[in-house]
Design a protein around this motif. Structure first.
Motif, PDB file in Angstrom:
ATOM      1  N   VAL A  14       0.895  -1.095  -0.038  1.00 10.98           N
ATOM      2  CA  VAL A  14      -0.092   0.162   0.087  1.00 10.98           C
ATOM      3  C   VAL A  14       0.860   1.066   0.049  1.00 10.98           C
ATOM      4  O   VAL A  14       1.944   1.338   0.864  1.00 10.98           O
ATOM      5  N   GLU A  15       0.680   2.285  -1.003  1.00  7.25           N
ATOM      6  CA  GLU A  15       1.295   3.539  -0.934  1.00  7.25           C
ATOM      7  C   GLU A  15       0.768   4.423   0.200  1.00  7.25           C
ATOM      8  O   GLU A  15      -0.293   4.740   0.190  1.00  7.25           O
ATOM      9  N   LEU A  16       1.773   4.875   1.005  1.00  4.74           N
ATOM     10  CA  LEU A  16       1.330   5.575   2.238  1.00  4.74           C
ATOM     11  C   LEU A  16       1.366   6.932   1.979  1.00  4.74           C
ATOM     12  O   LEU A  16       2.188   7.578   1.138  1.00  4.74           O
ATOM     13  N   CYS A  17       0.521   7.900   2.626  1.00  2.00           N
ATOM     14  CA  CYS A  17       0.348   9.131   2.390  1.00  2.00           C
ATOM     15  C   CYS A  17       1.799   9.650   3.099  1.00  2.00           C
ATOM     16  O   CYS A  17       2.232   9.075   3.875  1.00  2.00           O
ATOM     17  N   ALA A  18       2.051  10.952   2.882  1.00  2.00           N
ATOM     18  CA  ALA A  18       3.165  11.715   3.497  1.00  2.00           C
ATOM     19  C   ALA A  18       3.252  11.452   5.075  1.00  2.00           C
ATOM     20  O   ALA A  18       4.446  11.140   5.472  1.00  2.00           O
ATOM     21  N   GLY A  19       2.199  11.503   5.698  1.00  2.00           N
ATOM     22  CA  GLY A  19       2.372  11.517   7.207  1.00  2.00           C
ATOM     23  C   GLY A  19       2.638   9.927   7.569  1.00  2.00           C
ATOM     24  O   GLY A  19       3.275   9.954   8.595  1.00  2.00           O
ATOM     25  N   LEU A  20       2.065   9.116   7.009  1.00  2.00           N
ATOM     26  CA  LEU A  20       2.124   7.692   7.288  1.00  2.00           C
ATOM     27  C   LEU A  20       3.730   6.961   7.118  1.00  2.00           C
ATOM     28  O   LEU A  20       4.428   6.778   7.677  1.00  2.00           O
ATOM     29  N   ARG A  21       4.068   7.752   5.896  1.00  2.00           N
ATOM     30  CA  ARG A  21       5.488   7.580   5.266  1.00  2.00           C
ATOM     31  C   ARG A  21       6.386   8.067   6.154  1.00  2.00           C
ATOM     32  O   ARG A  21       7.572   7.433   6.550  1.00  2.00           O
ATOM     33  N   ARG A  22       6.152   9.312   6.876  1.00  4.25           N
ATOM     34  CA  ARG A  22       7.223   9.891   7.705  1.00  4.25           C
ATOM     35  C   ARG A  22       7.377   9.031   8.906  1.00  4.25           C
ATOM     36  O   ARG A  22       8.231   8.615   9.718  1.00  4.25           O
ATOM     37  N   LEU A  23       5.996   8.606   9.407  1.00  4.96           N
ATOM     38  CA  LEU A  23       6.015   7.833  10.706  1.00  4.96           C
ATOM     39  C   LEU A  23       6.907   6.409  10.450  1.00  4.96           C
ATOM     40  O   LEU A  23       7.492   5.891  11.264  1.00  4.96           O
ATOM     41  N   LYS A  24       6.594   5.884   9.213  1.00  3.28           N
ATOM     42  CA  LYS A  24       7.518   4.572   9.061  1.00  3.28           C
ATOM     43  C   LYS A  24       8.769   4.866   8.641  1.00  3.28           C
ATOM     44  O   LYS A  24       9.694   4.056   9.346  1.00  3.28           O
TER      45      LYS A  24
END
Length: 178
Positions: A14-24
């Motif tokens: 799943v391609e994550l949005c910017a906020g979730l990408r940052r957390l990851k």
């Protein structure tokens, strides 16, 4: 909307949005620091001969404190922003959010306990005491290792599917303020 599972029973990417990408992405440096803590603690537990336990525990304490200083803002971004947003859809008293919060509490409790118990070490520390203290850090390591994996493989993809585009923008803005 993408289906969560493919025909082989695995999870599709799943391609994550910017906020979730940052957390990851924040997990990367935290994982490296956590690994170093684990190695330091394992060296204390595995050493049968060493005598300067107090010095080694102080060094581990400094590493744990540095790790906690990095972990706390990351946890706050999840607990203060992501989890409440997801809880609107899936609840908070049981299920994934309850598990994530419990694991945060367990890891933080162990790290805080280690820091508290090593704040005022006696002049001499025996091997068993040093190993017991180091094992508290090892326990926190194991909790967080599994926790990061659950977030990356389950929670973040779930959030990507649950949250609206507007909520994802709000998530990104709010976590960047912490």
């Amino acid at each position: 909307m993408h289906s969560f599972c493919c025909h082989m029973g695995g999870q599709e990417e799943v391609e994550l949005c910017a906020g979730l990408r940052r957390l990851k992405q924040e997990h990367g440096p935290l994982r490296e620091q956590k690994q170093r803590l684990f190695e330091q603690a394992q060296a204390i537990v595995g050493d049968k001969e060493e005598q300067n336990w107090k010095e080694r525990l102080h060094a581990l304490r400094e590493s744990v404190q540095a790790f906690v200083n990095e972990l706390d803002p990351h946890s706050e971004r999840e607990e203060g922003v992501l989890f409440p947003m997801m809880a609107q859809y899936i609840g908070r008293t049981s299920g994934p959010i309850a598990v994530m919060e419990y694991e945060h509490d367990q890891a933080k409790q162990r790290l805080a306990s280690f820091l508290e118990k090593t704040a005022e070490l006696p002049e001499t520390v025996d091997r068993d005491s040093a190993a017991a203290l180091a094992n508290v850090v090892i326990d926190a390591y194991h909790i967080l290792a599994e926790h990061f994996m659950k977030e990356e493989n389950v929670l973040f993809p779930m959030a990507e599917r649950l949250l609206s585009d507007e909520e994802k923008e709000t998530l990104t803005k709010k976590i960047s303020q912490i």
